[in-house]
Structures are given as structure tokens and as C-alpha cells.
Design an enzyme around this catalytic site. Structure first.
Site, mmCIF file in Angstrom:
data_model
loop_
_atom_site.group_PDB
_atom_site.id
_atom_site.type_symbol
_atom_site.label_atom_id
_atom_site.label_comp_id
_atom_site.label_asym_id
_atom_site.label_seq_id
_atom_site.Cartn_x
_atom_site.Cartn_y
_atom_site.Cartn_z
ATOM 1 N N HIS A 1 0.864 -1.187 0.000
ATOM 2 C CA HIS A 1 0.000 0.000 0.000
ATOM 3 C C HIS A 1 0.902 1.240 0.000
ATOM 4 O O HIS A 1 2.030 1.191 0.513
ATOM 5 C CB HIS A 1 -0.841 -0.049 1.277
ATOM 6 C CG HIS A 1 -1.896 0.982 1.396
ATOM 7 N ND1 HIS A 1 -1.637 2.260 1.804
ATOM 8 C CD2 HIS A 1 -3.229 0.930 1.164
ATOM 9 C CE1 HIS A 1 -2.772 2.951 1.828
ATOM 10 N NE2 HIS A 1 -3.751 2.166 1.440
ATOM 11 N N ASP B 1 3.140 -4.534 7.979
ATOM 12 C CA ASP B 1 1.907 -3.774 7.818
ATOM 13 C C ASP B 1 0.763 -4.764 8.018
ATOM 14 O O ASP B 1 0.499 -5.615 7.158
ATOM 15 C CB ASP B 1 1.891 -3.169 6.406
ATOM 16 C CG ASP B 1 0.582 -2.453 6.097
ATOM 17 O OD1 ASP B 1 -0.397 -2.638 6.844
ATOM 18 O OD2 ASP B 1 0.543 -1.729 5.094
ATOM 19 N N GLN C 1 -4.397 -5.133 6.976
ATOM 20 C CA GLN C 1 -5.384 -6.065 6.407
ATOM 21 C C GLN C 1 -5.357 -7.429 7.083
ATOM 22 O O GLN C 1 -6.206 -8.269 6.785
ATOM 23 C CB GLN C 1 -5.136 -6.250 4.902
ATOM 24 C CG GLN C 1 -5.319 -5.000 4.075
ATOM 25 C CD GLN C 1 -6.763 -4.508 4.032
ATOM 26 O OE1 GLN C 1 -7.703 -5.207 4.434
ATOM 27 N NE2 GLN C 1 -6.952 -3.291 3.555
ATOM 28 N N LYS D 1 -10.424 -0.841 10.594
ATOM 29 C CA LYS D 1 -10.591 -1.998 9.710
ATOM 30 C C LYS D 1 -10.957 -3.247 10.494
ATOM 31 O O LYS D 1 -11.150 -4.311 9.921
ATOM 32 C CB LYS D 1 -9.300 -2.253 8.928
ATOM 33 C CG LYS D 1 -8.991 -1.168 7.889
ATOM 34 C CD LYS D 1 -7.818 -1.574 7.053
ATOM 35 C CE LYS D 1 -7.171 -0.424 6.314
ATOM 36 N NZ LYS D 1 -7.944 0.073 5.196
ATOM 37 N N CYS E 1 -4.825 2.396 -3.646
ATOM 38 C CA CYS E 1 -3.551 2.867 -3.076
ATOM 39 C C CYS E 1 -2.428 1.851 -3.288
ATOM 40 O O CYS E 1 -1.528 1.708 -2.450
ATOM 41 C CB CYS E 1 -3.679 3.198 -1.590
ATOM 42 S SG CYS E 1 -4.830 4.520 -1.258
#
Ligand code: C6P
Length: 432
Positions: free
Chosen positions: A135, A212, A215, A238, A377
Site C-alpha cells: 500500500h 503492515d 489487512q 478496519k 492505493c
């Protein structure tokens, strides 16, 4: 007529049917009484009553600024805020609660590491290892760091089906690699990356690893100690939590050695007319009034997700994705991006020969189906794939097989409408 795969059977729901009732926003109809089918949770999830209620209770009963007042409300608010930190600690399997720093979100967490750890540890010629599926939040802060320090950017190559090609890791991981920054789950391809293996190999080369988890944290159980990661970033919004709050996990010795990335109230031990000394972890990194109610809401979201069980949520989403993969593959002209279902999480991005991704999303919306369209993104990834945009359906614990059916039906009709025979029909309809 659309050529749907009618042989694909819907999976049995692994999660309770009543769980969906926890989400008031999903109970509505839109566009002339069409039931809302929300397939855009990778952008931001919805939140259950339990989280909304917890935030409301805090504001109605206990709210005050934290770590400041010597009065009852401030004490209650501080206790709630610090309890949320402990919930995150256990959720991530961190050793200490002060390894958990509340930030504004994943973007803020990654920027903080690039600024604070990066500026202190990188110099010209050092290397930052990224992947093409990152991202922009896990690219741009590193590009900025490279600009400031003269460090060089490298990428782990991808396989043809959109996984990291770890057979070629040695080509890009070397003694000048200082950090490997990688997503655990791609927000576009859905690929689940083998973080434990990457971490072991990065550490053997002397690099630290930032994950990261924007997600992944909402969808699978994470244990930072087992994974061995040095830094991890996530966003509350999220994972059924409020917006405006995120987490930076960092190993104690790394965080201890890092300078504060923002200055202001709360992060100091002492301030003089000519300078300051910072305080210890985690306050050193939480300058100013933190996102108090949002952090408490995130704690409630963690309670909610852990009561259901992250493993169960992951299995539920996997079954939905497998089903969606089978059904969508039956649509003529549709290409699904990324690997086969066994390597992916609850994200399915695709392109149709025609129309454009934005038009697809608009037509699906008319059927009550919310998806995302664009480059999500991940512009470099789209460029690598030779496309400008894709449409993305993303699933979460509240989605059901019937919603996959609705998506496939609607998409089948969109595809049919834009085939040459469908175009002729549309022209005729436009004339009459
Ligand atoms: N992806 C999406 O639709 P923030 O905005 O800071 O909460 O999260 C940024 C971010 C970082 N990494 C990954 C892998 C992400 O998916 C995101 C956010 C959303 O895919 C909004 S662009």
C-alpha cells in the site's frame, strides 16, 4: 446470458446467523428497497453495537483527559485507556504493554518508524527492502526516508500469480539491508505473505522487519513474538473499531532507543527554558491528548473479535473467498487478480474486459452492492499488472454466502451488458 458457475455450492456458514444482527448499519435497504450488501470492509469495516455502546458509555459516564487530572473521571478514563492498551498487547501477543503505542492508524505508525527509527539508523547506501504489493502507506514514508538519507529502495520480486518470490530473496536481501517492510496481507491481491519465514531470513541478514498488519489484524490471529517481527502497524477502523486510532507495536529495545517522533505534552519527563528530556515508553511516543475514546472502542472491538475467535473468522472468510472465486471465475471476460484461494485472505479484486472498474462499481451499487474501485492505493502494483484500476470485493465476519451470490449475479449482468450482443441491445433501448 451471463455464464455463471452454477455448480459452485455455497459453504455452510461457520459463524452464527445472529452475529449479523450486531451490526445496525447492515440492516438497511438502499436504492429502492435493495438489501445493502457491504463488500468494502478492506477499506473500512463496520462496527457492532457492542463497540458503539462502549464508546457511548465512556462519553456518558467516564470521559475526561487521561494521565492528567487527579479526579475521578480522569482516573476512570485513564484506567479504560490503559486497559485498552493491555487488550491490544494480548491480542498481538506482545511481551509488554508499553510495547504498544496508540497512533492515528497504520499510516501514522509506519511514518513514525520511518521518521524516528529510520532517521536514526539509515545512511547513504543502506537499503530498504519493500515489495511491489505494498500500500502507498508502506511505500511513500520509505521513499521519503530514502530522499532524506540517501538510502536505496529494493523490492522482493513477485511470482506470476501475485505471491512473493522468496526463492529470489537473496538477490535483494544483503548486508546493507537495514529494514524489510512488508504487508502481511495484500489489500489488492489478497495474498497472505509468510511473515515468519521473511523475518527469520531478514534477521539472519541483520535487518529489522516491519509488518503492515492493516489487512491482517482484523482477520487472523497474530503473535508478534512467534512471528519474530520488530515493528507492526494496524488500524482500528478496519477491525470493527473506531476511526482515528491505530497501533504501533515495537520491540522494547528498539522503541527505547528511538527518539520521540512528535513533541508536546505527555511525552516529557522534564521541560526547561532551553530543552527537554523525554519520558519512557509508551508515553514518549504519545504526545498530546491521545485518541482516548477511540482506543477504548478498539479495546471493545478486540473483545468482540476474540470472543468469536480469530481462527473461526479466518476460516469463515476463507470459505466465502473460495466460493466467490469459483462463482466469479464463471463470468466471461472476468479476470481475478492474485493467487488461488489457498494463498489468499478475504479480498477478491478483478477486472472485466469491459467496462471500466469505476463503472462496474457504480452498476453494482445500483443493485445495493458496495465494492471499491480504483488502484486501492497500490498504484505500482497495478502498473506492474498492466492495468490502471480494478474492482475489489472484500469480505468480513458479517458477510454471508448469499451476498457472494448477489455479487456474482449482478456482475454477470454487468458483463453481459457490455458484451457485443449486450451493447447492441443497449443501443436499441437507448433509441426507443
Ligand atoms: N487500505 C483500502 O481500501 P490507514 O488509512 O492508515 O488506516 O491504512 C492504510 C493502509 C495501510 N496498509 C494497507 C495494507 C492498507 O490496506 C491500508 C488501507 C484501504 O485498501 C484504504 S486505502
Amino acid at each position: 446470458m451471463p455464464t455463471l458457475d452454477t455448480t459452485a455450492l455455497p459453504p455452510e456458514s461457520l459463524l452464527s446467523e445472529t452475529l449479523r444482527d450486531d451490526f445496525p448499519i447492515l440492516q438497511q435497504t438502499i436504492h429502492d428497497n435493495k438489501r445493502l450488501v457491504f463488500l468494502d470492509s478492506a477499506a473500512s469495516s463496520q462496527r457492532p453495537r457492542q463497540v458503539i455502546q462502549r464508546v457511548q458509555d465512556l462519553y456518558e459516564r467516564d470521559y475526561a483527559n487521561v494521565h492528567r487530572g487527579i479526579h475521578v473521571l480522569s482516573e476512570r478514563s485513564t484506567d479504560a485507556y490503559e486497559l485498552a492498551r493491555q487488550k491490544v498487547q494480548h491480542f498481538l501477543g506482545a511481551k509488554q504493554d508499553h510495547e504498544i503505542v496508540f497512533t492515528a492508524g497504520t499510516t501514522a505508525s509506519i511514518n513514525a518508524v520511518a521518521r524516528s527509527w529510520g532517521d536514526a539508523n539509515l545512511s547513504a547506501g543502506d537499503q530498504i527492502l519493500l515489495t511491489p504489493m505494498e500500500h502507498h502507506s508502506n511505500l511513500v514514508p520509505w521513499f521519503q526516508l530514502a530522499d532524506r538519507t540517501g538510502a536505496l529502495i529494493r523490492h522482493i520480486p513477485l511470482t506470476d500469480d501475485g505471491r512473493l518470490d522468496l526463492d529470489r530473496l537473496e538477490e535483494v536481501l544483503g548486508e546493507r539491508t537495514k529494514i524489510v517492510a512488508v504487508t502481511q496481507i495484500s489489500n489488492t491481491l489478497g495474498t497472505i505473505n509468510p511473515i515468519e519465514e521473511i523475518t527469520q531470513r531478514a534477521h539472519a541478514a541483520g535487518a529489522v522487519v516491519l509488518v503492515d498488519a492493516a489487512q491482517s489484524a482484523p482477520h487472523l490471529a497474530i503473535d508478534v513474538q512467534k512471528l519474530g517481527v520488530d515493528f507492526l502497524a494496524l488500524s482500528g477502523h478496519k477491525m470493527c473499531g473506531p476511526t482515528g486510532v491505530g497501533v504501533l507495536y515495537g520491540r522494547e529495545e528498539l522503541l527505547d532507543a528511538m527518539p520521540p517522533f512528535q513533541g508536546g505534552g505527555s511525552m516529557i519527563n522534564q521541560v526547561r527554558l532551553d530543552g527537554f528530556t523525554p519520558t519512557g515508553l509508551p508515553a514518549k511516543f504519545e504526545a498530546g491528548t491521545p485518541p482516548i475514546a477511540q482506543a477504548v472502542g478498539l479495546g471493545a472491538a478486540i473483545d468482540y473479535l476474540t470472543a468469536i475467535g480469530l481462527d473461526k473468522i479466518a476460516r469463515h472468510e476463507h470459505a466465502l473467498v473460495q466460493y466467490a472465486y469459483e462463482k466469479l471465475q464463471g463470468i466471461e471476460g472476468l479476470t481475478i487478480l492474485g493467487p488461488s484461494p489457498e494463498h489468499r485472505a478475504g479480498v477478491v479484486s478483478f477486472v472485466l474486459t469491459e467496462p471500466h472498474a469505476h463503472d462496474i462499481a457504480q452498476l453494482l451499487d445500483l443493485d445495493g452492492i458496495a465494492v471499491r474501485a480504483g488502484h486501492h492505493c497500490t498504484q505500482p502494483l497495478h502498473t506492474l499488472l498492466g492495468i490502471a484500476a480494478s474492482t475489489r470485493a472484500s469480505f468480513y465476519l458479517y458477510n454471508r454466502p448469499a451476498e457472494v451470490d448477489a455479487l456474482a449475479d449482478s456482475l454477470g449482468q454487468v458483463a453481459a451488458l457490455f458484451r457485443p450482443s449486450g451493447r447492441k441491445r443497449r443501443r436499441k433501448e437507448a433509441k426507443s
